[in-house]
Structure formats: C-alpha cells, structure tokens
Write a protein that holds these residues in place. Structure first.
Motif: not given
Length: 439
Positions: A116-123
């Motif tokens: 989830s952290a990696r997904d949230a960092l992407l944008p």
C-alpha cells in the motif's frame, strides 16, 4: 523517458517484486512438501487472510498519517525477516503447519502495508518528476512483468540447485535491497498532503471551535490528532470502501473485475498448478509456467505503454478480456507442458493491457488525501481474495481432483469475462478520467 526519483522508485519496486515472485513459487512447494496435504495448504492461505486484511486496513490508517516512504522501508525489512526465519526454523526445529501460520502472520505485518505504501508513493513520485501518470503506470507494469519472468525462472533454478526452503534467503536479500533503495527517495514524496477541501474543512472546524469558547475562558486542550489505532483503522476501512465502491461507478466496476481475475488466478497459480506439477514430480515447472506468463505480460504491458492512444480504452479492455479467457480455457485442460507454457504466455500477453488500464483508473480516480485509505483497503482485499481463491482450489482438488478443479476455474473465468463485457460502467471508458462520479 524517466529519471531521478522515478528510476529509483522503479528499482526499489523491482527488487521487492523479484523477491516476492521467488517466494510466490517456492512457498507453495515448501508447504506442500512439508504438510503433504493440499487442503492444509489452502487452509493456511485462508487462515492468514484475515490478519492480512487487518494489517492492510491498519496500514492504510498509518499511511494517511505517517510518511509513506518510512512505512515502505520498515515493511520491506519486516518482510525480509519473515522470509529469513523460515529456513532458520526449518534447520533448528523443522517446519510444521503451526510455524507456517506464525511466520505467515509476521509476513502479513510487512507485506500488505508495504504494498500500500509503494502504491501510495507512485503518484507522488510521478508528480515530482512531472512524468505522465498513465505512461508511468504502464512502465511500472512492464517492469513488473519483466520481474515476473526473471523471478520464477530463478526460483526454478534455485530449487534445482539447493534445498527448496533455502531459496527464501534470496527473497530476504531482495527485500532488504528494496528498503535501502527506497531510503534514497526524497522524504518529501512520502509526505501526506491534504486536498483543498480537506484543508478547508479542518480550518472550518478550528474556526468553529475557537468561536465557541467564551471570552476570558481558556480553551480546553486540543484533542489528540491521532485517534486510537482501532478507531483509525475503522475510519480508514469505511473511507477506503467508500472511495473504491460508493462514489465512482467506473472505479467500482474495475475493482470488482480485478477481484474476480485475482481470485481465479490465486487458485490456479497458488494451489492448482503447484499441486499438478508436484503430482507429476516436476515442481520446478511451476516457475517456468509463471515465467512464461511474465514474458507475455512484459510484451503486453510494453505494447500498451507505447500504443495506449492508438486504440480506445474500451477496445483495449475487450481485446484483453477475450484473449485472457481463451488462454485460460486452454490452461484449464492441463495440456502437455509446451502447450501449457504457450497458453501461459498468451494469457500474460493479453493481461498486460488490462492490468495497466485497471491500475491507471485506481491511481487516477482516488484523491491524494484518501489514497492511503483506498490503497490500504484495496490491497487488504486483494490479499483476502487471492487466498480465498487458493482455498477454493484446494477444496475443488479434494472433491473433484485436479482435472475437475481446472474445469470449474475455467467456467468461473468465463463468467467473470462475460459480466465485465456487459457491465455498463465499463462500456464507455474514453474521456472517463476523473469524470463519471456518482453515476
């Protein structure tokens, strides 16, 4: 095309993914070898699913309050520890069903919040480098596909040269590497930003609170900003479910489609194929099948990244769904290995555009201040859906043998495809970015 923080993000993501892809091949085989019971293997996946869901929701609560880069680093280190302990325990005490449960729970503490952290960092990384989000998602999917070629193939080779459980040392090393690379990202990309509406609401609340205090009376101490973790987790779950399902019909439909695909693939890849090849005495072949799928996914994702604007989004989705359905119909028959490898490659080829497109809508349509909640809830649900699929697969094998399980899963995939093709929100996809709210 990409530079700076974007490249470091992609490298960190690749290191984490390649470790996970090795573990994804090795763990089911180790579990089957140690327990000798397909139903026990499926049950373990289901037992760990509930704690994974809880960790995902709590992780979502943390992500909207704590720097997301920090969460990603800590999560990768916990994941590394959970993998490294498996060979240690096997050497000292011997792995049993109970140990798989305990270490699986430890892994859940790191895996789900880390995803989830990696997904949230992407944008945020994309915005900082002024990279096009749709192309960045496509590039990320292509990198993931490349990793899914290398990882399972490496896993197959490792199983041939060392004891199966020792391959998990490699997973731990890759997770540690991912944490170190993430530390090189600017801390600012992990900071949580409030939307204008949220900021205005907070300011309004402060103004009302100040106005309600009589003159000459000291204001009471402000309530703590952070609610109790359980209350925060409940709030995140409600907010995440609302973001995913309540206000955006397109996001709701695409999420449900992803869940259907994940459940069937979780059953095929997580239990049915490992059981099939274990029965044949060729467990390493699982890695080759998954690598073939990854090779197809790489080609499909790369083609979509380069040609995304050549066809309409609806046409991309229809072609992808039909091609995937045809491939699964072949896979479900468990043909000779060369044919099975070809079917897996074709499945990956058509899955590439669908995966990138569905991922784009998930990133594009959730506002930043709700992204932690939405991604935490989404990944928590994914990690319930996939184990549920594995459990269903183990039940099907126990009741109808491997051939019967393949037929049932093929039928389920056809049903999911048919529902997606007729779903109203998925008919008109062009010009839909952040558009059709509350349809």
């Amino acid at each position: 095309m990409f530079k700076g923080a974007v490249l470091r993000y992609l490298l960190s993501d690749a290191l984490s993914l390649i470790g996970n892809s090795i573990a994804g091949v090795v763990l089911p085989l180790v579990l089957l070898a140690r327990t000798g019971d397909v139903l026990a293997a499926g049950s373990l996946a289901l037992i760990c699913a509930v704690p994974q869901f809880v960790c995902g929701v709590v992780g979502g609560a943390v992500l909207d309050r704590v720097n997301r880069r920090t969460v990603s680093v800590v999560a990768d280190l916990i994941s590394a520890a959970s993998c490294a302990l498996l060979p240690v325990v096997d050497e000292v005490w011997g792995l049993s069903f109970g140990w798989f449960v305990v270490l699986g729970l430890l892994g859940a503490v790191g895996d789900v919040p880390g995803m989830s952290a990696r997904d949230a960092l992407l944008p945020s990384v994309c915005e900082r480098e002024r990279a096009d989000l749709q192309r960045f998602v496509g590039a990320s999917q292509s990198l993931g596909a490349l990793v899914n070629i290398v990882g399972p193939a490496v896993a197959a080779l490792l199983i041939g040269f060392m004891d199966d459980v020792d391959a998990l040392w490699i997973t731990a090393a890759f997770s540690c590497g991912a944490a170190l690379v993430t530390l090189t990202l600017p801390r600012s990309v992990g900071e949580v930003s409030l939307s204008n509406d949220a900021t205005a609401a907070c300011n309004g609340d402060m103004t009302r609170d100040a106005a309600s205090v009589p003159a000459g009376v000291d204001a009471a101490p402000a309530a703590p900003k952070k609610a109790g973790m359980l209350a925060a987790a409940k709030s995140v779950l409600v907010d995440g479910l609302s973001a995913l399902f309540a206000t955006d019909s397109l996001l709701r439909a695409s999420t449900l489609l992803s869940f259907g695909i994940t459940m069937v693939m979780g059953s095929l890849q997580g239990i049915v194929l490992p059981a099939y090849f274990t029965q044949l005495g060729r467990p390493e072949a699982v890695g080759y099948v998954v690598s073939a799928m990854g090779a197809g996914l790489l080609v499909g994702s790369t083609a979509y990244t380069a040609l995304a604007h050549v066809m309409s989004r609806r046409r991309w989705l229809v072609v992808s769904l039909l091609g995937m359905a045809a491939s699964v119909c072949v896979l479900g028959q468990f043909p000779a290995l060369p044919v099975l490898l070809a079917a897996a490659a074709v499945l990956g080829l058509f899955a590439g555009p669908a995966s990138a497109l569905l991922g784009f809508f998930a990133f594009d349509r959730v506002p930043d201040d709700r992204r932690g909640s939405a991604m935490g809830t989404l990944n928590a649900l994914y990690l319930v859906v996939a184990p549920a699929g594995a459990f269903v697969g183990s039940v099907l094998i126990s009741a109808a043998q491997i051939g019967g399980a393949g037929l049932v899963l093929t039928g389920a995939w056809v049903v999911v495809t048919a529902l997606a093709l007729i779903a109203k929100p998925l008919r008109h996809l062009d010009g839909e970015a952040k558009a059709s709210l509350a349809d």
